[in-house]
Design a protein around this motif. Structure first.
Motif, PDB file in Angstrom:
ATOM      1  N   PRO A   5       0.802  -1.223   0.000  1.00 51.44           N
ATOM      2  CA  PRO A   5       0.000   0.000   0.000  1.00 51.44           C
ATOM      3  C   PRO A   5       0.841   1.282   0.000  1.00 51.44           C
ATOM      4  CG  PRO A   5       0.079  -0.900   2.194  1.00 51.44           C
ATOM      5  CD  PRO A   5       0.790  -1.876   1.304  1.00 51.44           C
ATOM      6  N   TYR A   6       0.251   2.311  -0.586  1.00 51.99           N
ATOM      7  CA  TYR A   6       0.813   3.650  -0.540  1.00 51.99           C
ATOM      8  C   TYR A   6      -0.338   4.644  -0.543  1.00 51.99           C
ATOM      9  CZ  TYR A   6       0.086   3.718  -5.634  1.00 51.99           C
ATOM     10  OH  TYR A   6      -0.461   3.677  -6.884  1.00 51.99           O
ATOM     11  N   VAL A   7      -0.058   5.874  -0.113  1.00 54.15           N
ATOM     12  CA  VAL A   7      -1.075   6.922  -0.029  1.00 54.15           C
ATOM     13  C   VAL A   7      -0.777   7.976  -1.084  1.00 54.15           C
ATOM     14  CG1 VAL A   7      -2.074   8.733   1.432  1.00 54.15           C
ATOM     15  CG2 VAL A   7      -1.428   6.524   2.433  1.00 54.15           C
ATOM     16  N   VAL A   8      -1.827   8.403  -1.796  1.00 55.96           N
ATOM     17  CA  VAL A   8      -1.728   9.455  -2.800  1.00 55.96           C
ATOM     18  C   VAL A   8      -2.577  10.623  -2.324  1.00 55.96           C
ATOM     19  CG1 VAL A   8      -2.210  10.100  -5.191  1.00 55.96           C
ATOM     20  CG2 VAL A   8      -1.487   7.774  -4.661  1.00 55.96           C
ATOM     21  N   ALA A   9      -2.043  11.834  -2.426  1.00 58.18           N
ATOM     22  CA  ALA A   9      -2.797  13.044  -2.083  1.00 58.18           C
ATOM     23  C   ALA A   9      -2.782  13.988  -3.279  1.00 58.18           C
ATOM     24  CB  ALA A   9      -2.190  13.729  -0.866  1.00 58.18           C
ATOM     25  N   LYS A  10      -3.911  14.665  -3.496  1.00 53.11           N
ATOM     26  CA  LYS A  10      -4.025  15.606  -4.608  1.00 53.11           C
ATOM     27  C   LYS A  10      -4.944  16.737  -4.200  1.00 53.11           C
ATOM     28  CE  LYS A  10      -5.226  15.961  -9.448  1.00 53.11           C
ATOM     29  NZ  LYS A  10      -5.631  15.272 -10.654  1.00 53.11           N
ATOM     30  N   ILE A  11      -4.570  17.952  -4.600  1.00 54.49           N
ATOM     31  CA  ILE A  11      -5.394  19.118  -4.312  1.00 54.49           C
ATOM     32  C   ILE A  11      -5.754  19.784  -5.632  1.00 54.49           C
ATOM     33  CG2 ILE A  11      -3.447  20.672  -3.984  1.00 54.49           C
ATOM     34  CD1 ILE A  11      -5.047  21.960  -1.732  1.00 54.49           C
ATOM     35  N   GLY A  12      -7.027  20.081  -5.816  1.00 52.48           N
ATOM     36  CA  GLY A  12      -7.483  20.749  -7.032  1.00 52.48           C
ATOM     37  C   GLY A  12      -7.072  20.006  -8.288  1.00 52.48           C
ATOM     38  N   THR A  13      -6.603  20.758  -9.270  1.00 46.71           N
ATOM     39  CA  THR A  13      -6.160  20.159 -10.527  1.00 46.71           C
ATOM     40  C   THR A  13      -4.655  19.973 -10.550  1.00 46.71           C
ATOM     41  OG1 THR A  13      -5.998  22.341 -11.547  1.00 46.71           O
ATOM     42  CG2 THR A  13      -8.086  21.154 -11.818  1.00 46.71           C
ATOM     43  N   GLY A  14      -4.017  20.181  -9.418  1.00 46.00           N
ATOM     44  CA  GLY A  14      -2.562  20.072  -9.333  1.00 46.00           C
ATOM     45  C   GLY A  14      -2.057  18.648  -9.421  1.00 46.00           C
ATOM     46  N   LYS A  15      -0.756  18.538  -9.364  1.00 47.34           N
ATOM     47  CA  LYS A  15      -0.093  17.240  -9.455  1.00 47.34           C
ATOM     48  C   LYS A  15      -0.281  16.453  -8.159  1.00 47.34           C
ATOM     49  CE  LYS A  15       4.363  15.248 -10.621  1.00 47.34           C
ATOM     50  NZ  LYS A  15       5.749  15.517 -10.965  1.00 47.34           N
ATOM     51  N   SER A  16      -0.526  15.153  -8.291  1.00 48.45           N
ATOM     52  CA  SER A  16      -0.656  14.321  -7.093  1.00 48.45           C
ATOM     53  C   SER A  16       0.729  13.932  -6.586  1.00 48.45           C
ATOM     54  CB  SER A  16      -1.487  13.073  -7.394  1.00 48.45           C
ATOM     55  OG  SER A  16      -0.858  12.282  -8.362  1.00 48.45           O
ATOM     56  N   ARG A  17       0.809  13.691  -5.293  1.00 42.26           N
ATOM     57  CA  ARG A  17       2.044  13.246  -4.643  1.00 42.26           C
ATOM     58  C   ARG A  17       1.713  11.988  -3.859  1.00 42.26           C
ATOM     59  NH1 ARG A  17       5.053  16.479  -7.446  1.00 42.26           N
ATOM     60  NH2 ARG A  17       5.103  18.644  -6.865  1.00 42.26           N
ATOM     61  N   ARG A  18       2.734  11.164  -3.590  1.00 41.47           N
ATOM     62  CA  ARG A  18       2.478   9.912  -2.901  1.00 41.47           C
ATOM     63  C   ARG A  18       3.583   9.575  -1.903  1.00 41.47           C
ATOM     64  NH1 ARG A  18       3.570   4.700  -6.509  1.00 41.47           N
ATOM     65  NH2 ARG A  18       4.407   3.980  -4.540  1.00 41.47           N
ATOM     66  N   THR A  19       3.225   8.658  -1.010  1.00 42.02           N
ATOM     67  CA  THR A  19       4.201   8.129  -0.068  1.00 42.02           C
ATOM     68  C   THR A  19       4.937   6.969  -0.735  1.00 42.02           C
ATOM     69  OG1 THR A  19       2.675   6.495   0.846  1.00 42.02           O
ATOM     70  CG2 THR A  19       2.721   8.667   1.916  1.00 42.02           C
ATOM     71  N   LYS A  20       5.921   6.447  -0.055  1.00 40.66           N
ATOM     72  CA  LYS A  20       6.577   5.221  -0.503  1.00 40.66           C
ATOM     73  C   LYS A  20       5.625   4.060  -0.236  1.00 40.66           C
ATOM     74  CE  LYS A  20      11.126   6.960   0.652  1.00 40.66           C
ATOM     75  NZ  LYS A  20      12.231   6.890   1.602  1.00 40.66           N
TER      76      LYS A  20
ATOM     77  N   VAL B 184      -8.868  18.215  -0.441  1.00 38.56           N
ATOM     78  CA  VAL B 184      -7.748  17.325  -0.741  1.00 38.56           C
ATOM     79  C   VAL B 184      -8.305  15.916  -0.928  1.00 38.56           C
ATOM     80  CG1 VAL B 184      -5.572  16.369   0.090  1.00 38.56           C
ATOM     81  CG2 VAL B 184      -6.169  18.725   0.621  1.00 38.56           C
ATOM     82  N   LEU B 185      -7.938  15.288  -2.029  1.00 40.46           N
ATOM     83  CA  LEU B 185      -8.316  13.899  -2.286  1.00 40.46           C
ATOM     84  C   LEU B 185      -7.202  13.004  -1.743  1.00 40.46           C
ATOM     85  CD1 LEU B 185     -10.051  11.698  -3.715  1.00 40.46           C
ATOM     86  CD2 LEU B 185      -8.614  12.090  -5.728  1.00 40.46           C
ATOM     87  N   ILE B 186      -7.571  12.045  -0.909  1.00 40.88           N
ATOM     88  CA  ILE B 186      -6.620  11.084  -0.348  1.00 40.88           C
ATOM     89  C   ILE B 186      -7.040   9.693  -0.813  1.00 40.88           C
ATOM     90  CG2 ILE B 186      -5.628  10.096   1.754  1.00 40.88           C
ATOM     91  CD1 ILE B 186      -4.980  12.992   1.653  1.00 40.88           C
ATOM     92  N   GLU B 187      -6.114   8.969  -1.432  1.00 40.34           N
ATOM     93  CA  GLU B 187      -6.399   7.607  -1.867  1.00 40.34           C
ATOM     94  C   GLU B 187      -5.382   6.648  -1.269  1.00 40.34           C
ATOM     95  OE1 GLU B 187      -8.463   8.227  -6.210  1.00 40.34           O
ATOM     96  OE2 GLU B 187      -6.339   7.671  -6.152  1.00 40.34           O
TER      97      GLU B 187
END
Length: 133
Positions: free
Chosen positions: A50-65, A95-98
């Protein structure tokens, strides 16, 4: 919290801070990811990565290891830093968290998803008359 995310696991102890503006963006949002518990097992033959992805608005998403060989719990203790644009601040700041299960040979599986409404947090930190509320 999205009902699908409630069924599929819960992200605990998410700490969000809004540092001062820098560069061409209006500011940055730091999401500190601690851990997840009670993840459903999406693998029938192996353990999850598993890893976590976060994204705000239309910007680029970032993730954990990715946390390899996890079962129903994973611990990250990682910061995800997202750029906040002026356009993001014009509407409701969400913020979208997946939570995803990483795969090398196929598309990553979605384990769960939720959104964080940070509009009140950001508005609270905006200076009014030269001071914070």
């Amino acid at each position: 919290v999205d009902s699908m995310f409630r069924r599929s696991g819960r992200l605990r102890d998410v700490d969000c801070g809004v540092p001062e503006a820098s560069g061409q963006v209006a500011g940055q949002l730091s999401v500190f990811v601690v851990d997840v518990a009670d993840m459903p097992d999406t693998e029938w033959y192996a353990r999850q990565d598993p890893y976590v992805v976060a994204k705000i608005g239309t910007g680029k998403s970032r993730r954990t290891k990715a946390k390899s060989e996890s079962r129903q719990r994973a611990r990250w203790m990682e910061d995800i830093v997202l750029d906040v644009t002026e356009d993001d601040l014009k509407g409701t700041l969400t913020v979208l968290i997946e939570l995803r299960d990483g795969h090398f040979s196929s598309r990553d599986k979605l384990i769960g998803r939720t959104t964080l409404d940070l509009d009140r947090v950001v508005r609270y930190h905006e200076p009014q008359s030269g001071r914070h509320q």
